[in-house]
Design a protein around this motif. Structure first.
Motif, PDB file in Angstrom:
ATOM      1  N   PRO A  75       0.812  -1.234   0.000  1.00  0.00           N
ATOM      2  CA  PRO A  75       0.000   0.000   0.000  1.00  0.00           C
ATOM      3  C   PRO A  75       0.835   1.269   0.000  1.00  0.00           C
ATOM      4  N   LEU A  76       0.347   2.250  -0.725  1.00  0.00           N
ATOM      5  CA  LEU A  76       0.914   3.591  -0.753  1.00  0.00           C
ATOM      6  C   LEU A  76      -0.215   4.581  -0.509  1.00  0.00           C
ATOM      7  N   MET A  77       0.145   5.840  -0.262  1.00  0.00           N
ATOM      8  CA  MET A  77      -0.879   6.826   0.068  1.00  0.00           C
ATOM      9  C   MET A  77      -0.591   8.139  -0.645  1.00  0.00           C
ATOM     10  N   ILE A  78      -1.641   8.787  -1.133  1.00  0.00           N
ATOM     11  CA  ILE A  78      -1.526  10.072  -1.808  1.00  0.00           C
ATOM     12  C   ILE A  78      -1.539  11.187  -0.763  1.00  0.00           C
ATOM     13  N   TYR A  79      -0.573  12.119  -0.886  1.00  0.00           N
ATOM     14  CA  TYR A  79      -0.460  13.230   0.063  1.00  0.00           C
ATOM     15  C   TYR A  79      -0.835  14.579  -0.542  1.00  0.00           C
ATOM     16  N   ARG A  80      -0.571  14.740  -1.813  1.00  0.00           N
ATOM     17  CA  ARG A  80      -0.830  16.021  -2.463  1.00  0.00           C
ATOM     18  C   ARG A  80      -1.239  15.766  -3.906  1.00  0.00           C
ATOM     19  N   GLU A  81      -1.890  16.752  -4.520  1.00  0.00           N
ATOM     20  CA  GLU A  81      -2.146  16.699  -5.955  1.00  0.00           C
ATOM     21  C   GLU A  81      -1.849  18.057  -6.566  1.00  0.00           C
ATOM     22  N   VAL A  82      -1.508  18.029  -7.837  1.00  0.00           N
ATOM     23  CA  VAL A  82      -1.195  19.249  -8.594  1.00  0.00           C
ATOM     24  C   VAL A  82      -1.895  19.153  -9.941  1.00  0.00           C
ATOM     25  N   LEU A  83      -2.510  20.245 -10.377  1.00  0.00           N
ATOM     26  CA  LEU A  83      -3.086  20.335 -11.714  1.00  0.00           C
ATOM     27  C   LEU A  83      -2.182  21.184 -12.587  1.00  0.00           C
ATOM     28  N   HIS A 168      -2.805  21.175 -29.198  1.00  0.00           N
ATOM     29  CA  HIS A 168      -3.745  20.488 -28.324  1.00  0.00           C
ATOM     30  C   HIS A 168      -5.074  20.346 -29.068  1.00  0.00           C
ATOM     31  N   ASP A 169      -5.703  19.212 -28.888  1.00  0.00           N
ATOM     32  CA  ASP A 169      -7.016  18.993 -29.495  1.00  0.00           C
ATOM     33  C   ASP A 169      -8.133  19.555 -28.629  1.00  0.00           C
ATOM     34  N   ALA A 170      -7.917  19.594 -27.320  1.00  0.00           N
ATOM     35  CA  ALA A 170      -8.942  20.060 -26.384  1.00  0.00           C
ATOM     36  C   ALA A 170      -8.451  21.318 -25.678  1.00  0.00           C
ATOM     37  N   GLU A 171      -9.282  22.358 -25.706  1.00  0.00           N
ATOM     38  CA  GLU A 171      -8.937  23.577 -24.987  1.00  0.00           C
ATOM     39  C   GLU A 171      -8.900  23.293 -23.484  1.00  0.00           C
ATOM     40  N   ASN A 172      -7.988  23.988 -22.806  1.00  0.00           N
ATOM     41  CA  ASN A 172      -7.888  23.912 -21.346  1.00  0.00           C
ATOM     42  C   ASN A 172      -7.621  22.503 -20.835  1.00  0.00           C
ATOM     43  N   ALA A 173      -6.889  21.719 -21.618  1.00  0.00           N
ATOM     44  CA  ALA A 173      -6.536  20.367 -21.172  1.00  0.00           C
ATOM     45  C   ALA A 173      -5.628  20.447 -19.951  1.00  0.00           C
ATOM     46  N   GLN A 174      -5.877  19.562 -18.999  1.00  0.00           N
ATOM     47  CA  GLN A 174      -5.080  19.519 -17.782  1.00  0.00           C
ATOM     48  C   GLN A 174      -4.711  18.085 -17.445  1.00  0.00           C
ATOM     49  N   THR A 175      -3.595  17.939 -16.747  1.00  0.00           N
ATOM     50  CA  THR A 175      -3.209  16.654 -16.181  1.00  0.00           C
ATOM     51  C   THR A 175      -3.089  16.813 -14.676  1.00  0.00           C
ATOM     52  N   ARG A 176      -3.569  15.808 -13.960  1.00  0.00           N
ATOM     53  CA  ARG A 176      -3.470  15.800 -12.498  1.00  0.00           C
ATOM     54  C   ARG A 176      -2.325  14.883 -12.088  1.00  0.00           C
ATOM     55  N   PHE A 177      -1.475  15.389 -11.225  1.00  0.00           N
ATOM     56  CA  PHE A 177      -0.337  14.645 -10.702  1.00  0.00           C
ATOM     57  C   PHE A 177      -0.511  14.470  -9.200  1.00  0.00           C
ATOM     58  N   VAL A 178       0.054  13.394  -8.654  1.00  0.00           N
ATOM     59  CA  VAL A 178      -0.063  13.154  -7.219  1.00  0.00           C
ATOM     60  C   VAL A 178       1.298  12.849  -6.610  1.00  0.00           C
ATOM     61  N   LEU A 179       1.459  13.292  -5.366  1.00  0.00           N
ATOM     62  CA  LEU A 179       2.641  12.984  -4.571  1.00  0.00           C
ATOM     63  C   LEU A 179       2.272  11.797  -3.692  1.00  0.00           C
ATOM     64  N   VAL A 180       3.003  10.693  -3.857  1.00  0.00           N
ATOM     65  CA  VAL A 180       2.648   9.419  -3.224  1.00  0.00           C
ATOM     66  C   VAL A 180       3.771   8.991  -2.286  1.00  0.00           C
ATOM     67  N   GLY A 181       3.398   8.615  -1.055  1.00  0.00           N
ATOM     68  CA  GLY A 181       4.373   8.139  -0.088  1.00  0.00           C
ATOM     69  C   GLY A 181       3.882   6.883   0.594  1.00  0.00           C
ATOM     70  N   PRO A 274      -5.586  17.653   0.254  1.00  0.00           N
ATOM     71  CA  PRO A 274      -6.209  18.881  -0.255  1.00  0.00           C
ATOM     72  C   PRO A 274      -6.454  18.824  -1.757  1.00  0.00           C
ATOM     73  N   ARG A 275      -7.594  19.316  -2.178  1.00  0.00           N
ATOM     74  CA  ARG A 275      -7.895  19.416  -3.606  1.00  0.00           C
ATOM     75  C   ARG A 275      -7.024  20.495  -4.245  1.00  0.00           C
ATOM     76  N   ALA A 276      -6.519  20.199  -5.436  1.00  0.00           N
ATOM     77  CA  ALA A 276      -5.689  21.181  -6.136  1.00  0.00           C
ATOM     78  C   ALA A 276      -6.506  22.356  -6.633  1.00  0.00           C
ATOM     79  N   ASP A 277      -7.835  22.164  -6.792  1.00  0.00           N
ATOM     80  CA  ASP A 277      -8.690  23.244  -7.260  1.00  0.00           C
ATOM     81  C   ASP A 277      -9.407  23.919  -6.093  1.00  0.00           C
ATOM     82  N   ALA A 278      -8.854  23.824  -4.885  1.00  0.00           N
ATOM     83  CA  ALA A 278      -9.465  24.465  -3.723  1.00  0.00           C
ATOM     84  C   ALA A 278      -9.634  25.955  -3.983  1.00  0.00           C
ATOM     85  N   GLY A 279     -10.805  26.451  -3.654  1.00  0.00           N
ATOM     86  CA  GLY A 279     -11.083  27.865  -3.873  1.00  0.00           C
ATOM     87  C   GLY A 279     -11.944  28.121  -5.080  1.00  0.00           C
ATOM     88  N   VAL A 280     -12.101  27.118  -5.964  1.00  0.00           N
ATOM     89  CA  VAL A 280     -12.953  27.326  -7.124  1.00  0.00           C
ATOM     90  C   VAL A 280     -14.408  27.181  -6.703  1.00  0.00           C
TER      91      VAL A 280
END
Length: 310
Positions: A75-83, A168-181, A274-280
């Motif tokens: 098992p591993l655990m996600i600590y953070r995410e980045v968009l 890019h084929d899609a406007e505003n394309a994003q990738t989500r990354f996670v910090l895993v420990g 924490p959600r990377a889009d916190a505040g939206v």
């Protein structure tokens, strides 16, 4: 534990760019690995404090390589995410023109994001997958392929030039990354959090998925990702990777996880963070009757009924 972060390399990947947006990255040694699997295995083996890897993009959904690695193994655990907003450049060796390009390369997750551009501009080019977009750039530098889709920032690092940018084929394309420990106590809730789990059903039966989702729905918990992944036990055998709004310390989330633990063969907790889009604007308050206060009040009422004080 070494003060280092592993990440999907080599140098010049979108993963590295996203990782460097974390303040703590400035105090860690950043070590590129050739694959998501090797980066996560470095954490499991104690060779790195954490690993930073892509897990989802807005065009194709979950990154199956990462999801499968989190589902299996220790098992591993996600600590953070980045968009990170993603746009590609077509990188070539100096002197190469569009008409010279017969082969192109990139990470498989990049293909759906440039498919239409490729069809319209290089319809006869042969696609070859690489371990990462930066690795594709390195292979172009070595002469194995004619062009690579990668970040424009990777051009200078590999002695290439950006023949085309803003692809890019899609406007505003994003990738989500996670910090895993390795597993540890989750960070304190922020009020805009996400909880990730993997669920295995006890048996295949009509309404089985509905039963799992009902544990979230009846408690007013919104789901942000639902993806099935094969278990390897045969056709039709799947587990479910789920991201849900909220933190495990929230009563509604904790009760949903307890309900799932009762009815599932296995539940793997992947973390609350924490959600990377916190505040939206779409970070919403709990639905009526699902706040911690509502759960406490209901529990108190049951206790009074049990004591004959209703």
């Amino acid at each position: 534990m070494p003060a280092s972060y592993a990440y999907l390399g080599p140098e010049g990947t979108f993963t590295e760019v996203a990782l460097r947006t974390l303040p703590e990255a400035a105090t860690r040694e950043l070590i590129p690995y050739v694959s998501v699997q090797s980066a996560l295995d470095a954490v499991r083996a104690g060779e790195a404090e954490a690993a930073f890897v892509p897990i989802e993009n807005s065009v194709e959904g979950g990154i199956t390589t990462t999801l499968d690695e989190l589902v299996a193994g220790a098992p591993l655990m996600i600590y953070r995410e980045v968009l990170l907003s993603i746009t590609f450049a077509l990188l070539v060796r100096p002197g190469t023109e569009l008409s010279d390009i017969k082969t192109v390369s990139a990470h498989p997750a990049a293909q759906p994001q440039v498919r239409n551009w490729l069809r319209n501009n290089l319809p006869d080019a042969h696609w070859e997958s690489a371990a990462s977009n930066a690795d594709a750039a390195r292979l172009v530098q070595e002469g194995q392929y004619d062009a690579a889709f990668a970040g424009e920032f990777a051009a200078a690092r590999y002695g290439l030039r950006a023949l085309e940018t803003g692809i890019h084929d899609a406007e505003n394309a994003q990738t989500r990354f996670v910090l895993v420990g390795r597993p540890a106590r989750p960070a304190a809730p922020t009020g805009a959090d996400k909880t990730s789990v993997v669920l295995w059903q006890r048996d295949d039966h009509p309404g089985g998925l509905r039963d799992l989702l009902g544990e979230f729905a009846t408690r007013g918990i919104n789901l942000m990702l639902l993806q099935s992944r094969p278990t390897g036990a045969g056709i039709g055998n799947y587990c479910f990777c789920i991201d849900a709004e909220g933190h495990i310390s929230d009563r509604r989330v904790a009760e949903a996880l307890m309900g799932l633990k009762r009815i599932c063969l296995e539940v793997r907790f992947l973390g609350s963070y924490p959600r990377a889009d916190a505040g939206v604007e779409d970070v919403s308050a709990p639905r009526l009757g699902t706040s911690d206060e509502a759960f406490v009040a209901a529990s108190d009422w049951v206790a009074r009924c049990q004591d004959g004080r209703f």
